[in-house]
Write a protein that holds these residues in place. Structure first.
Motif, PDB file in Angstrom:
ATOM      1  N   ILE A   1      32.873  14.163 -54.343  1.00 31.97           N
ATOM      2  CA  ILE A   1      33.907  14.626 -53.413  1.00 31.97           C
ATOM      3  C   ILE A   1      33.800  16.133 -53.229  1.00 31.97           C
ATOM      4  O   ILE A   1      33.888  16.656 -52.122  1.00 31.97           O
ATOM      5  N   VAL A   2      33.574  16.859 -54.338  1.00 30.83           N
ATOM      6  CA  VAL A   2      33.475  18.321 -54.247  1.00 30.83           C
ATOM      7  C   VAL A   2      32.266  18.713 -53.405  1.00 30.83           C
ATOM      8  O   VAL A   2      32.337  19.609 -52.557  1.00 30.83           O
ATOM      9  N   PHE A   3      31.141  18.021 -53.608  1.00 32.51           N
ATOM     10  CA  PHE A   3      29.919  18.383 -52.888  1.00 32.51           C
ATOM     11  C   PHE A   3      29.983  17.990 -51.417  1.00 32.51           C
ATOM     12  O   PHE A   3      29.641  18.776 -50.539  1.00 32.51           O
ATOM     13  N   ALA A   4      30.371  16.750 -51.167  1.00 30.85           N
ATOM     14  CA  ALA A   4      30.126  16.170 -49.851  1.00 30.85           C
ATOM     15  C   ALA A   4      31.197  16.494 -48.834  1.00 30.85           C
ATOM     16  O   ALA A   4      30.930  16.476 -47.644  1.00 30.85           O
ATOM     17  N   SER A   5      32.433  16.778 -49.269  1.00 25.78           N
ATOM     18  CA  SER A   5      33.468  16.993 -48.251  1.00 25.78           C
ATOM     19  C   SER A   5      33.551  18.476 -47.917  1.00 25.78           C
ATOM     20  O   SER A   5      33.285  19.343 -48.749  1.00 25.78           O
ATOM     21  N   ARG A   6      33.936  18.763 -46.680  1.00 23.50           N
ATOM     22  CA  ARG A   6      34.007  20.146 -46.228  1.00 23.50           C
ATOM     23  C   ARG A   6      35.431  20.675 -46.292  1.00 23.50           C
ATOM     24  O   ARG A   6      35.655  21.870 -46.151  1.00 23.50           O
ATOM     25  N   ASN A   7      36.372  19.765 -46.450  1.00 24.37           N
ATOM     26  CA  ASN A   7      37.784  20.169 -46.431  1.00 24.37           C
ATOM     27  C   ASN A   7      38.179  20.728 -47.789  1.00 24.37           C
ATOM     28  O   ASN A   7      37.938  20.108 -48.821  1.00 24.37           O
ATOM     29  N   LEU A   8      38.781  21.919 -47.780  1.00 18.46           N
ATOM     30  CA  LEU A   8      39.047  22.590 -49.053  1.00 18.46           C
ATOM     31  C   LEU A   8      40.064  21.841 -49.901  1.00 18.46           C
ATOM     32  O   LEU A   8      39.935  21.791 -51.129  1.00 18.46           O
ATOM     33  N   ILE A   9      41.073  21.234 -49.282  1.00 15.23           N
ATOM     34  CA  ILE A   9      42.064  20.507 -50.077  1.00 15.23           C
ATOM     35  C   ILE A   9      41.441  19.252 -50.677  1.00 15.23           C
ATOM     36  O   ILE A   9      41.678  18.912 -51.840  1.00 15.23           O
ATOM     37  N   LYS A  10      40.566  18.576 -49.896  1.00 16.43           N
ATOM     38  CA  LYS A  10      39.901  17.396 -50.446  1.00 16.43           C
ATOM     39  C   LYS A  10      38.985  17.795 -51.604  1.00 16.43           C
ATOM     40  O   LYS A  10      38.863  17.089 -52.600  1.00 16.43           O
ATOM     41  N   LYS A  11      38.355  18.955 -51.464  1.00 13.82           N
ATOM     42  CA  LYS A  11      37.536  19.463 -52.570  1.00 13.82           C
ATOM     43  C   LYS A  11      38.375  19.654 -53.834  1.00 13.82           C
ATOM     44  O   LYS A  11      37.951  19.308 -54.940  1.00 13.82           O
ATOM     45  N   LEU A  12      39.571  20.207 -53.664  1.00 13.72           N
ATOM     46  CA  LEU A  12      40.427  20.426 -54.837  1.00 13.72           C
ATOM     47  C   LEU A  12      40.844  19.101 -55.466  1.00 13.72           C
ATOM     48  O   LEU A  12      40.923  18.996 -56.698  1.00 13.72           O
ATOM     49  N   VAL A  13      41.111  18.091 -54.622  1.00 10.84           N
ATOM     50  CA  VAL A  13      41.430  16.760 -55.167  1.00 10.84           C
ATOM     51  C   VAL A  13      40.241  16.220 -55.958  1.00 10.84           C
ATOM     52  O   VAL A  13      40.405  15.682 -57.063  1.00 10.84           O
ATOM     53  N   GLY A  14      39.030  16.413 -55.406  1.00 13.25           N
ATOM     54  CA  GLY A  14      37.832  15.971 -56.124  1.00 13.25           C
ATOM     55  C   GLY A  14      37.689  16.669 -57.456  1.00 13.25           C
ATOM     56  O   GLY A  14      37.337  16.059 -58.469  1.00 13.25           O
TER      57      GLY A  14
END
Lengths: 158, 227, 158
Positions: A23-36
């Motif tokens: 999730i951290v690598f593949a998503s570009r959305n910063l909030i989704k990265k934080l969830v990952g």
């Protein structure tokens, strides 16, 4: 069955850890990265708690060394098993000749502190995200980089 | 000790192991759902579900203090914080094309395979004699009964034996609070900012993004923000 | 921001959130009381300063969510937060300094009383109080910081 599943927890922990990393690598959305990142973090907690578990153990809260439900003078307090809050009595400890087992408290302590530090760093990450959004009006990483590129190239805003 | 472990095996096997298997399977399902989802609201709520599930799992593994903290912090406060940050940021995450995810997928699969290779060397689940359960943790238990004399070993280790660690952690929390207050301010100042990197003055009108953004606030909201 | 439907409901004297308000008025004191229980029963059962701090903060956050941030800031003023954040750290560090002056090492609570185990009890109590104050203040501060920002996206974006 117990032997079959003896490494099951570790396998699941690795799957969860890699999911969080993905999730951290593949998503570009910063909030989704934080969830990952927090999924990744929780999977590390799972690893520590798995290691701390002792088969047949109980939570690391010591039981007082006296019969259940009896006060200091030996009078019965209640019927049935209850855990009396501690006075100055000795505690039941694991060891030879003892039939009590506790899970390992040390990883619990480490993870307890890690959880609270985790929410503190999460708050910092979210605050940075909010500030980025206020400046760039987007929280998609590639759009932010594109704007930075244009700005560095031309030195102006457009 | 091993005789004892064998004696309690059947009682341990049925409830704890079944709960363990089910909770971990549910965690995997939730984590995969987070990967697939695009709505940030859904992602944040699933993160709360994930924390609550792992808290329930912690209880089955005797980590009651950890479960309590995870339920209060992970499922409670961090979900509220993420929702309030999401309210200030965005509602949807834009999808990333599959060909740009392949690199990440390769890294994750390789790293996961390397870690799976090492799984066989880990101690069996619930092993009484594993290195982690043999030395210092058990010593803390005996010493707590003797020196501190409170039943909850986790509290004793946290506050007394590892007091330095906890002090450092309180300072970390303090600095995190300080950092958030420096970044956002206690009373909010949305839309008004200025930065001076290398002598240039950049504010919300001259920022890289200024031309791309349409201000859809009303006049009075703008006046309110400008105060 | 103002919702015409809700304004109409207000004018007619019907509050759409009346159940929410009544239930939270009943629950908030109980949550705060539970936080104190968790704090002071932490020696005997699961709990301690971190959990109690987060639960206490959660009661203020619930108040802010139901009755509005302005009311919450009147009940728990931001000024208090600034003092609380530092006070907790100082209480923790101060306990260590006191043990210094009493002849022990930093954070060695045994010197706090004549009996070593009683000294440990007092030390743990003081330290956990410091943790409670800092964690409560920081969590509420972070919530206020995020809550006070004005969202730039309008309500129609939902």
């Amino acid at each position: 069955m117990s032997e079959l599943f003896s490494q099951y927890n570790y396998v699941i922990v690795i799957v969860l850890m890699m999911t969080g990393l993905y999730i951290v690598f593949a998503s570009r959305n910063l909030i989704k990265k934080l969830v990952g990142l927090s999924v990744f973090q929780t999977s590390v907690f799972l690893l520590y708690i798995t290691v701390a578990k002792v088969k047949g153990g109980q939570p690391p809260i010591l039981i007082e060394d006296k019969p259940y439900g009896v006060d200091k003078d030996g009078h019965a307090l209640l019927e049935g098993p209850i855990q009396v809050a501690a006075g100055d009595g000795a505690f039941l400890l694991p060891g030879p000749g003892s039939d009590v087992l506790y899970s390992n408290p040390l990883p619990h302590v480490l993870i307890l502190t890690a959880i609270v530090v985790g929410v503190a760093t999460l708050a910092i990450g979210l605050a940075l995200t909010v500030r980025i959004r206020e400046v760039y009006h987007t929280i998609e990483e590639d759009e932010i980089q594109e704007m930075d590129f244009v700005y560095n190239l031309e030195g102006t805003a457009d | 000790m091993s005789l004892l472990a064998a004696a309690v095996e059947p009682a341990f096997l049925v409830p704890t192991l079944l709960l363990d298997i089910c909770f971990l399977a549910l965690l995997v399902v939730v984590a995969f759902a987070i990967v697939r989802m695009r709505s940030l609201f859904g992602i944040v709520m699933l993160q709360g579900v994930y924390s609550l599930l792992s808290a329930a799992w912690f209880v089955t593994l005797d980590a009651v203090d950890v479960a309590f903290t995870e339920a209060a912090v992970g499922a409670g406060v961090s979900t509220v914080l993420m929702l309030s940050a999401m309210l200030l940021a965005d509602r949807q995450s834009t999808p990333v094309p599959m060909r740009r995810q392949l690199g990440a997928l390769a890294v994750v699969v390789l790293a996961g395979a390397a870690m799976l290779y090492a799984v066989g060397d880990m101690p069996a689940f619930g092993d009484v004699n594993s290195p982690a359960n043999s030395y210092v943790g058990m010593d803390f238990m005996a010493k707590t009964a003797e020196e501190v004399k409170i039943p909850n070993v986790v509290t004793a280790v946290l506050a007394s034996y590892r007091g330095y660690d906890t002090f450092g952690e309180v300072v970390v929390i303090f600095s995190a609070g300080l950092g958030v207050l420096l970044l956002l301010g206690l009373n909010g100042n949305s839309g008004n900012w200025v930065a001076r990197p290398n002598g240039q003055v950049i504010n919300d009108r001259t920022a890289p993004s200024a031309g791309l953004y349409q201000d859809n606030r009303s006049e009075e909201q703008r006046a309110e923000a400008g105060q | 921001m103002s919702d015409p439907d809700r304004d109409l409901e207000r004018m007619l004297g019907r509050d759409p959130h009346v159940v929410l308000r009544v239930i939270s008025k009943f629950l908030i004191p109980l949550i705060a009381l539970f936080a104190l229980y968790v704090q002071f029963h932490g020696d005997y059962g699961p709990g301690g300063g971190f959990q109690a701090g987060v639960i206490l903060a959660a009661s203020v956050i619930l108040y802010a969510l139901v009755f509005g941030l302005k009311a919450a800031k009147a009940a728990f003023p931001p000024r208090l937060i600034r003092y609380g954040m530092t006070l907790g750290v100082l209480l923790y560090g101060g306990t260590g300094v006191v043990t210094w002056f009493l002849g022990g090492e930093f954070l060695n609570y045994s010197v706090l009383a004549h009996d070593a185990s009683h000294g440990q009890h007092y030390g743990i109590l003081a330290v956990e109080l410091g943790v409670l104050v800092t964690v409560t203040s920081v969590m509420i501060a972070i919530f206020y910081a995020f809550g006070s920002r004005q969202p730039e996206t309008s309500n129609e974006d939902w």
